[in-house]
Enzyme design. Sequence first.
Site, PDB file in Angstrom:
ATOM      1  N   ASP A  56       0.809  -1.226   0.000  1.00 37.95           N
ATOM      2  CA  ASP A  56       0.000   0.000   0.000  1.00 37.95           C
ATOM      3  C   ASP A  56       0.841   1.274   0.000  1.00 37.95           C
ATOM      4  O   ASP A  56       0.439   2.293   0.543  1.00 37.95           O
ATOM      5  CB  ASP A  56      -0.953   0.028   1.218  1.00 37.95           C
ATOM      6  CG  ASP A  56      -1.880  -1.167   1.238  1.00 37.95           C
ATOM      7  OD1 ASP A  56      -2.231  -1.649   0.149  1.00 37.95           O
ATOM      8  OD2 ASP A  56      -2.254  -1.609   2.334  1.00 37.95           O
ATOM      9  N   LYS A  72       2.055   2.144  -5.061  1.00 41.08           N
ATOM     10  CA  LYS A  72       2.698   1.604  -6.270  1.00 41.08           C
ATOM     11  C   LYS A  72       1.866   1.861  -7.515  1.00 41.08           C
ATOM     12  O   LYS A  72       2.409   2.148  -8.580  1.00 41.08           O
ATOM     13  CB  LYS A  72       2.910   0.082  -6.104  1.00 41.08           C
ATOM     14  CG  LYS A  72       3.879  -0.284  -5.001  1.00 41.08           C
ATOM     15  CD  LYS A  72       4.056  -1.799  -4.871  1.00 41.08           C
ATOM     16  CE  LYS A  72       2.848  -2.521  -4.325  1.00 41.08           C
ATOM     17  NZ  LYS A  72       2.510  -2.233  -2.930  1.00 41.08           N
ATOM     18  N   GLY A 119      -4.030  -4.413  -4.296  1.00 39.20           N
ATOM     19  CA  GLY A 119      -5.013  -3.401  -4.654  1.00 39.20           C
ATOM     20  C   GLY A 119      -4.282  -2.174  -5.137  1.00 39.20           C
ATOM     21  O   GLY A 119      -3.802  -1.388  -4.345  1.00 39.20           O
ATOM     22  N   HIS A 120      -4.147  -2.047  -6.458  1.00 38.75           N
ATOM     23  CA  HIS A 120      -3.377  -0.934  -7.006  1.00 38.75           C
ATOM     24  C   HIS A 120      -4.329   0.122  -7.566  1.00 38.75           C
ATOM     25  O   HIS A 120      -5.030  -0.113  -8.542  1.00 38.75           O
ATOM     26  CB  HIS A 120      -2.382  -1.439  -8.057  1.00 38.75           C
ATOM     27  CG  HIS A 120      -1.365  -2.367  -7.462  1.00 38.75           C
ATOM     28  ND1 HIS A 120      -0.452  -3.063  -8.194  1.00 38.75           N
ATOM     29  CD2 HIS A 120      -1.124  -2.698  -6.167  1.00 38.75           C
ATOM     30  CE1 HIS A 120       0.312  -3.794  -7.382  1.00 38.75           C
ATOM     31  NE2 HIS A 120      -0.088  -3.592  -6.143  1.00 38.75           N
ATOM     32  N   GLN A 137       2.308  -6.116  -3.108  1.00 42.89           N
ATOM     33  CA  GLN A 137       2.676  -6.175  -1.691  1.00 42.89           C
ATOM     34  C   GLN A 137       3.971  -5.378  -1.465  1.00 42.89           C
ATOM     35  O   GLN A 137       4.245  -4.467  -2.228  1.00 42.89           O
ATOM     36  CB  GLN A 137       2.823  -7.636  -1.212  1.00 42.89           C
ATOM     37  CG  GLN A 137       1.501  -8.371  -1.092  1.00 42.89           C
ATOM     38  CD  GLN A 137       0.976  -8.908  -2.410  1.00 42.89           C
ATOM     39  OE1 GLN A 137       1.678  -9.566  -3.138  1.00 42.89           O
ATOM     40  NE2 GLN A 137      -0.273  -8.630  -2.714  1.00 42.89           N
TER      41      GLN A 137
HETATM   42  P1  IMO Z   1      -0.630  -4.146  -2.423  1.00 46.60           P
HETATM   43  O1  IMO Z   1      -0.085  -4.726  -3.697  1.00 46.60           O
HETATM   44  C1  IMO Z   1      -1.029  -4.435   1.878  1.00 46.60           C
HETATM   45  C2  IMO Z   1      -1.198  -8.412   3.665  1.00 46.60           C
HETATM   46  C3  IMO Z   1      -2.481  -8.848   4.327  1.00 46.60           C
HETATM   47  C4  IMO Z   1      -1.949  -9.734   5.420  1.00 46.60           C
HETATM   48  C5  IMO Z   1      -0.778 -10.435   4.746  1.00 46.60           C
HETATM   49  C6  IMO Z   1      -1.103 -11.819   4.205  1.00 46.60           C
HETATM   50  O2  IMO Z   1      -1.900  -3.410  -2.552  1.00 46.60           O
HETATM   51  O3  IMO Z   1       0.436  -3.361  -1.705  1.00 46.60           O
HETATM   52  P2  IMO Z   1      -2.491 -12.638   2.080  1.00 46.60           P
HETATM   53  O4  IMO Z   1      -3.937 -12.476   1.746  1.00 46.60           O
HETATM   54  O5  IMO Z   1      -1.568 -12.072   1.082  1.00 46.60           O
HETATM   55  O6  IMO Z   1      -2.138 -14.040   2.457  1.00 46.60           O
HETATM   56  O7  IMO Z   1      -2.314 -11.781   3.449  1.00 46.60           O
HETATM   57  O8  IMO Z   1      -0.392  -9.587   3.665  1.00 46.60           O
HETATM   58  N1  IMO Z   1      -1.327  -7.970   2.255  1.00 46.60           N
HETATM   59  C7  IMO Z   1      -1.232  -6.696   1.865  1.00 46.60           C
HETATM   60  N2  IMO Z   1      -1.096  -5.563   2.578  1.00 46.60           N
HETATM   61  N3  IMO Z   1      -1.051  -4.361   0.543  1.00 46.60           N
HETATM   62  C8  IMO Z   1      -1.136  -5.477  -0.202  1.00 46.60           C
HETATM   63  O9  IMO Z   1      -1.003  -5.462  -1.535  1.00 46.60           O
HETATM   64  C9  IMO Z   1      -1.294  -6.713   0.458  1.00 46.60           C
HETATM   65  N4  IMO Z   1      -1.454  -7.988   0.056  1.00 46.60           N
HETATM   66  C10 IMO Z   1      -1.455  -8.746   1.157  1.00 46.60           C
HETATM   67  O10 IMO Z   1      -3.181  -7.750   4.845  1.00 46.60           O
HETATM   68  O11 IMO Z   1      -1.418  -8.957   6.462  1.00 46.60           O
HETATM   69 MG    MG Z   2      -3.190  -2.868  -0.970  1.00 44.94          MG
END
Ligand code: IMO
Ligand code: MG
Length: 424
Positions: free
Chosen positions: A12, A15, A39-40, A224
Site C-alpha cells: 500500500d 505503487k 489493490g493498485h 505487496q
Molecule cells: P498491495 O499490492 C497491503 C497483507 C495482508 C496480510 C498479509 C497476508 O496493494 O500493496 P495474504 O492475503 O496475502 O495471504 O495476506 O499480507 N497484504 C497486503 N497488505 N497491501 C497489499 O497489496 C497486500 N497484500 C497482502 O493484509 O497482512
Molecule cells: Mg493494498
Amino acid sequence: MNRILIGAQWGDEGKGKIIDLLTAKSDIVVRYQGGNNAGHTVKFDSETCVLHLIPSGILHAGKICVIGGGVVLDPEAFFEEVRALEKRNIRVRGRLFVSDQAHMIFPYHKLLDRLKEESASEKDMIGTTKKGIGPCYADKMARLGIRVADLKYLDYFAQRLESVLKERNETLRKIYNHPGLSFKEIFSKFKKYRKELLEFAIDTPRYLYDATKRGKSVLFEGAQGTLLDVDHGTYPFVTSSNASVGGAITGSGVSPTVIDRVIGVVKAYTTRVGEGPFPSQFPPRLLKHIQTKGEEFGATTGRPRRCGWFDAVIARHSVRINGLDEMAIMKLDILSGLSEIKIATAYRIGGKIRKDYPHSTYEFSHAQPVYETMKGWKEDLSGVKRWKDFPLNAQKYLKRIETILETPIKIISVGSKRAQTVFL
Ligand code: IMO
Ligand code: MG
C-alpha cells in the site's frame, strides 16, 4: 530500459500511481507475484480504478500486459476484472497475456484461507485478505498445484483436480469439520473458464525473452511490499510470495541481466494492514488523524490500515534486499500540519540499540523505536510542482530520509492525481 518497481514497506505504498506514470515510458508491464490480494489504485481525469490482478498498465492504450508464472491466478477474479475493464471500454484481448505456468486459485484455497483465519487464536492470526493466496502457494510448494497449462487437456485436468481435491477434502473434514467440496461443481466451473482462459495463455518467459532482445522496455510491477515477502519480511506476518526483487526474476522467468533499474516506493510515513508487529505505530489520536486524512483504508478488503512514523530500519532493510537505485516517496502532503515529525532510525530491543532489522520474530515484536525528531511544516503541499517550492522543513525531512537510506529520491507525490507529482 527494464525497471522493477518494488513496494519497500508493508504494501500500500502507492505503487499503482507510480506504475501508471512509468507505464508511459514502457512497452510491457508484468505482474510477477501475489494475486488478487493486491489493490493498485490509479486515479486519472475524474476516474478511480483499482486493479487487483491485472497489471495497472492495462489502463494505457497500446501497452502489453503480462501476468507472470509467479502469480497465483483466481479465474473468477480474473474474469471479473476483465469484464469490468471492458465495461469501461478498455480493450483487453490481444494486449493481456497470462503465463501458462501460473498456478490457479481454486475454491478450496479460498475456503481454507478463511477457515484457517477464523479458527486461529488472536496471536496466530495473520489477517490475510482471504483470497486463497497462502493455501495456493502452499500447494505449489507441496507439488499439489494446478497450473493454467493443465487446463489444455481436460482429462488430465480432471484427474489432477480429483486427486488434489481428495487430499484437500480430507483436510477440510479432519481439521475443520467441514463436509468438503464437490468435484463436480469445481470441475464444471473450471470447464467454463477453460476456453477463454487458454486464449490469454502463452509461454511468457519466451515472450519476454524475445521482447527484451528486440529492445522493448519492460516494467515489472511488484505487489505487496518487501516486509511482506515470505523470505525477507516480518515472517510469519507476511504474504506467501517473494514481493522483493528476486520475485521479479523467478516470477516472470527473465534473467537478472536484463534489469536496468530497481525503484522502491515508500510512503512518507508507514502503514500496515493485517496483523503483525509494527514498532513505529502512532499513538491513537495521531493514528486517527492520519488514517482519516490519508484515507488509509484497504483497497482490497476495506480494512483500516494501521499508521505510524517513517520506519527507516525496515526501509533500510528494503534498500539492501532490493538494491534500490532510487525511490519514489508518496503522500508527503498528508504530513502537513504536524508540529513535529519523527523517523525511527533504530530499535531498542532488550536494552540494546539495534540498527538492523532483526530476523527473530520475538525480537521484532519487542522492538521499541528510537526516534529522531524533526520540525514539521504547516503548508499545504498538494499544489507543489518543484523542489524549491517545498517548505524548508519538508525538504529537510526528505534529505534526511535520503541520507539514512543512502538512496536518492527521484519522485515525490503530493496527491493522488497524475499531475500531483514532482520529478527530481
Ligand atoms: P498491495 O499490492 C497491503 C497483507 C495482508 C496480510 C498479509 C497476508 O496493494 O500493496 P495474504 O492475503 O496475502 O495471504 O495476506 O499480507 N497484504 C497486503 N497488505 N497491501 C497489499 O497489496 C497486500 N497484500 C497482502 O493484509 O497482512
Ligand atoms: Mg493494498
